[in-house]
Motif scaffolding. Structure first.
Motif, short mmCIF file in Angstrom:
data_model
loop_
_atom_site.label_atom_id
_atom_site.label_comp_id
_atom_site.label_asym_id
_atom_site.label_seq_id
_atom_site.Cartn_x
_atom_site.Cartn_y
_atom_site.Cartn_z
N GLU A 24 42.54 47.40 30.99
CA GLU A 24 42.95 46.73 32.26
C GLU A 24 42.47 47.64 33.63
O GLU A 24 42.42 46.60 34.06
CB GLU A 24 44.38 46.22 31.96
CG GLU A 24 44.76 45.65 32.54
CD GLU A 24 46.19 44.74 32.03
OE1 GLU A 24 46.68 44.61 32.97
OE2 GLU A 24 46.26 44.90 31.16
N ALA A 25 42.72 48.98 33.32
CA ALA A 25 42.88 49.36 34.75
C ALA A 25 41.69 49.54 35.11
O ALA A 25 41.27 49.86 36.38
CB ALA A 25 43.16 50.57 35.11
N GLU A 28 39.97 46.38 36.40
CA GLU A 28 40.71 45.99 37.48
C GLU A 28 40.08 46.40 38.86
O GLU A 28 39.73 46.23 40.20
CB GLU A 28 42.07 46.21 37.46
CG GLU A 28 43.27 45.71 38.82
CD GLU A 28 44.33 45.82 39.06
OE1 GLU A 28 45.27 46.93 39.70
OE2 GLU A 28 45.32 45.99 37.50
N THR A 29 39.68 47.73 38.58
CA THR A 29 39.19 48.31 39.40
C THR A 29 37.92 47.67 39.71
O THR A 29 37.04 47.80 41.03
CB THR A 29 38.63 50.15 39.22
OG1 THR A 29 40.43 50.94 38.57
CG2 THR A 29 38.29 51.18 40.37
N GLU A 31 36.97 44.99 39.44
CA GLU A 31 36.51 43.59 39.92
C GLU A 31 37.03 43.78 40.97
O GLU A 31 36.93 42.57 42.41
CB GLU A 31 38.00 42.82 39.62
CG GLU A 31 37.34 42.38 38.29
CD GLU A 31 37.98 41.55 37.60
OE1 GLU A 31 39.55 41.57 37.75
OE2 GLU A 31 37.78 40.45 36.24
N LYS A 32 37.97 44.65 42.10
CA LYS A 32 38.31 45.26 43.50
C LYS A 32 36.90 45.67 44.43
O LYS A 32 36.87 45.26 45.20
CB LYS A 32 39.00 46.47 43.40
CG LYS A 32 40.63 45.89 43.52
CD LYS A 32 41.78 46.75 43.64
CE LYS A 32 42.74 46.41 42.56
NZ LYS A 32 44.06 47.36 42.99
N TYR A 71 34.51 43.82 30.21
CA TYR A 71 34.95 42.06 29.37
C TYR A 71 34.80 42.33 28.23
O TYR A 71 35.19 41.94 27.12
CB TYR A 71 34.88 41.34 30.22
CG TYR A 71 35.91 40.53 31.66
CD1 TYR A 71 37.02 40.62 30.92
CD2 TYR A 71 35.70 40.66 32.65
CE1 TYR A 71 38.32 40.60 31.52
CE2 TYR A 71 36.73 40.45 33.60
CZ TYR A 71 37.96 39.83 33.28
OH TYR A 71 39.05 40.14 34.30
#
Length: 85
Positions: A24-25, A28-29, A31-32, A71
C-alpha cells in the motif's frame, strides 16, 4: 472456525506477506510521483524548456507502468492470500 487473518497468513510465504504489508505504501509513493509528473506536464513553463517535455513524458510513462505493475502484483498477492490463486 478459522479466522480470516490466520487463513491469510497460512497461504502466503513470509516474504510474500511482508511484500503485501508494504504494498500500500509503495503504491501510494508511486501514485504521488505520477501526480507530480502530471502536474509538471500541466505547467506551461515546462514547454518552454524543449527537451524537458520529452524527459517528463518519459518519466511519466515509466511511472504509470510501475503503478500498473504494482497494482497487478498487489492483486496477485491478494488472490494468493485468499486462496484463489
Amino acid at each position: 472456525a478459522q479466522k480470516p487473518a490466520q487463513k491469510k497468513l497460512g497461504k502466503l510465504s513470509y516474504k510474500d506477506q511482508r511484500e503485501l504489508d508494504g504494498m500500500e505504501a509503495t503504491i501510494e509513493t508511486a501514485e504521488k510521483r505520477k501526480a507530480e509528473l502530471e502536474a509538471k506536464l500541466a505547467d506551461p513553463a515546462v514547454y518552454s524548456q524543449g527537451s524537458k517535455v520529452a524527459e517528463v513524458n518519459q518519466a511519466l510513462e515509466a511511472t504509470t507502468a510501475e503503478v500498473d505493475r504494482l497494482y497487478t502484483r498487489w492483486q496477485e498477492l491478494q488472490d494468493l492470500a485468499a486462496g484463489t490463486a
